[in-house]
Design a protein around this motif. Structure first.
Motif, short mmCIF file in Angstrom:
data_model
loop_
_atom_site.label_atom_id
_atom_site.label_comp_id
_atom_site.label_asym_id
_atom_site.label_seq_id
_atom_site.Cartn_x
_atom_site.Cartn_y
_atom_site.Cartn_z
N LEU A 1 38.74 54.91 47.63
CA LEU A 1 37.69 55.28 46.60
C LEU A 1 37.13 54.20 45.86
N VAL A 2 37.97 53.91 45.18
CA VAL A 2 37.65 52.66 44.34
C VAL A 2 37.06 51.44 44.92
N HIS A 3 37.41 51.21 46.17
CA HIS A 3 36.98 49.96 46.77
C HIS A 3 35.73 50.43 47.57
N ALA A 4 35.53 51.80 47.95
CA ALA A 4 34.22 52.19 48.13
C ALA A 4 32.98 52.06 47.13
N TRP A 5 33.54 52.27 46.09
CA TRP A 5 32.64 51.92 45.08
C TRP A 5 32.46 50.61 44.60
N ASP A 6 33.23 49.73 44.77
CA ASP A 6 33.17 48.26 44.77
C ASP A 6 31.96 47.64 45.90
N PHE A 7 32.29 48.16 47.06
CA PHE A 7 31.65 47.73 48.02
C PHE A 7 29.99 48.35 47.80
N ALA A 8 29.87 49.54 47.45
CA ALA A 8 28.57 50.11 47.22
C ALA A 8 27.89 49.43 46.23
N THR A 9 28.76 49.01 45.20
CA THR A 9 28.00 48.31 43.95
C THR A 9 27.57 46.91 44.59
N ALA A 10 28.30 46.49 44.99
CA ALA A 10 27.94 44.97 45.46
C ALA A 10 26.90 44.74 46.58
N THR A 11 26.54 45.64 47.39
CA THR A 11 25.53 45.78 48.32
C THR A 11 24.41 46.56 47.98
N GLY A 12 24.22 47.27 46.82
CA GLY A 12 23.29 48.05 46.25
C GLY A 12 23.08 49.25 47.06
N GLN A 13 24.22 49.93 47.68
CA GLN A 13 24.07 51.41 48.24
C GLN A 13 24.67 52.28 47.07
N ASP A 14 23.89 53.44 47.27
CA ASP A 14 24.16 54.75 46.69
C ASP A 14 25.56 55.24 47.03
N ALA B 1 43.10 45.49 35.56
CA ALA B 1 42.46 45.18 34.24
C ALA B 1 42.76 46.34 33.31
N ASP B 2 42.36 46.02 32.29
CA ASP B 2 42.26 47.20 31.15
C ASP B 2 41.24 47.93 31.31
N GLU B 3 41.67 49.28 31.02
CA GLU B 3 40.37 50.20 30.96
C GLU B 3 39.26 49.81 30.11
N THR B 4 38.03 49.93 30.73
CA THR B 4 36.93 49.97 30.15
C THR B 4 36.21 51.23 29.39
N LEU B 5 35.43 51.15 28.47
CA LEU B 5 34.86 52.25 27.74
C LEU B 5 33.68 52.94 28.47
N MET C 1 33.46 59.77 38.76
CA MET C 1 33.39 58.68 39.46
C MET C 1 33.31 57.49 38.52
N ASP C 2 32.60 57.53 37.40
CA ASP C 2 32.42 56.45 36.36
C ASP C 2 33.80 56.17 35.44
N ARG C 3 34.18 57.38 35.19
CA ARG C 3 35.34 57.26 34.45
C ARG C 3 36.65 56.77 35.42
N LEU C 4 36.61 57.19 36.71
CA LEU C 4 37.72 56.88 37.54
C LEU C 4 37.59 55.01 37.33
N VAL C 5 36.42 54.45 37.87
CA VAL C 5 36.33 53.10 38.16
C VAL C 5 36.44 52.27 36.75
N THR D 1 40.26 51.96 36.14
CA THR D 1 40.87 51.01 36.78
C THR D 1 40.41 49.51 36.21
N GLY D 2 39.41 49.39 35.44
CA GLY D 2 39.13 48.30 34.77
C GLY D 2 37.82 47.68 35.24
N ARG D 3 36.96 48.46 35.94
CA ARG D 3 35.64 48.05 36.11
C ARG D 3 34.77 48.14 34.95
N GLN D 4 33.80 47.33 34.87
CA GLN D 4 32.68 47.81 34.00
C GLN D 4 31.21 48.47 34.84
N VAL D 5 31.36 49.75 34.04
CA VAL D 5 30.10 50.48 34.61
C VAL D 5 28.75 50.24 33.71
#
Length: 325
Positions: A257-270, A299-303, A311-315, A318-322
């Motif tokens: 799920l987290v990498h699905a978000w990574d791929f979608a974000t990287a390629t401009g998918q909803d 990475a450290d949790e982001t705010l 979904m935003d709270r999940l990523v 895991t240390g991603r910037q939303v």
């Protein structure tokens, strides 16, 4: 009782035959995952929706014309001899193929549920062959009840749907997963699934030149099938440590799920994910990512705002910037 249903699809019979027998085609409209040994006497296992897998044996095969197979739900208490039979016949007609399904040997109660199911999936088959995309399957979006392994199948469906749209032009795009491009993240994901499969005793055969969705699906199907057979009791020797089986299942959920978000974000998918599923996986993440893992695997949790979508709270956990919408 018998179900007898026919639909027209605007493709030739050979293409239609591939759609109903080949795993990479079945995933486009009917299954989350599929194992197929396409020969008389060969077995199949199709995960139709998360937590629900059909299995049986091929009894007749005429490529481009007809296929017959037994049908039963995995875990069914009915004797194997009581499995029903599905016959799919393909007739070439002007502009395409008439697909006729006859499902025999059902009880009245079974016929009600299977009629609804075949109507749903044949509608998706028609959509796929007329628009080239059946879309994500609503029936796979929010399984009930959720367990670690059912959730893993649901999150697999999501990442496969995202990966299906990747092109060669996406390979070098950066992802929110630090230091990974899209192609490097595909390698990481395949490697993670393969490693878990190996720990479960599965030999996963990777095809490096295959499409990303095919590589991930081909690694995930035997891994999840073995995990379902094993269950969540005890520990698994991962090589670097003995981990609780439930923790390994949690890791699969996060990988998908987290990498699905990574791929979608990287390629401009909803990315459209049921909050029921993201809430559940967020809970798994809190049970999986310890403070000691920060700065290493995560990475450290982001705010993010407390009111942010799960979904935003999940990523963020895991240390991603939303990025704010």
């Amino acid at each position: 009782m018998t179900i007898d249903k026919s639909v027209f699809i605007p493709v030739d019979p050979d293409t239609a035959f591939a759609l109903i027998t080949r795993p990479e085609r079945l995933r486009r409209w009917q299954t989350v995952a599929a194992r197929v040994d396409l020969r008389v006497g060969g077995e199949y296992r199709w995960t139709i929706t998360p937590g629900h897998s059909a299995a049986g044996t091929f009894t007749e095969i005429e490529p481009g014309k007809r296929v017959v197979f037994t049908w039963d739900w995995e875990g069914s208490k009915a004797p194997a001899a009581d499995a029903s039979t599905v016959t799919i016949t393909l007739d070439s007609v002007d502009g395409g193929t008439n697909v006729r399904l006859v499902h025999e040997g059902l009880s009245p109660e079974q016929a009600i549920g299977h009629t609804e199911g075949w109507n749903h999936y044949f509608e998706r088959l028609v959509t796929l062959t007329t628009t080239d995309d059946a879309g994500a399957d609503d029936w796979a979006a929010a399984p009930d009840p959720l367990t670690e392994l059912v959730s893993a199948e649901a999150t697999l469906a999501i990442v496969q749907h995202v990966l299906r749209t990747l092109t060669h032009a996406d390979a070098d795009k950066p992802t929110p997963c630090e230091d990974f491009t899209v192609s490097e993240l595909v390698e990481h994901l395949v490697g993670s699934i393969t490693g878990i499969g190996k720990a479960l005793g599965v030999a996963v055969a990777d095809q490096p030149d295959a499409a990303p969705e095919v590589r991930v699906a081909d690694a995930a199907q035997p891994t999840l099938e073995a995990f379902q057979a094993r269950g969540l009791e005890g520990t698994i020797d991962m090589g670097f440590a003995e981990l609780p089986a439930s923790l390994v299942a949690n890791i699969l959920n996060l990988e998908f799920l987290v990498h699905a978000w990574d791929f979608a974000t990287a390629t401009g998918q909803d990315l459209d994910v049921s909050p029921v599923l993201t809430d559940y996986v967020l809970g798994l993440a809190h049970n999986t990512i310890s403070p000691q893992m920060r700065g290493k695997s995560f990475a450290d949790e982001t705010l993010v705002e407390e009111s942010a979508a799960s979904m935003d709270r999940l990523v963020a956990f895991t240390g991603r910037q939303v990025l704010a919408n």
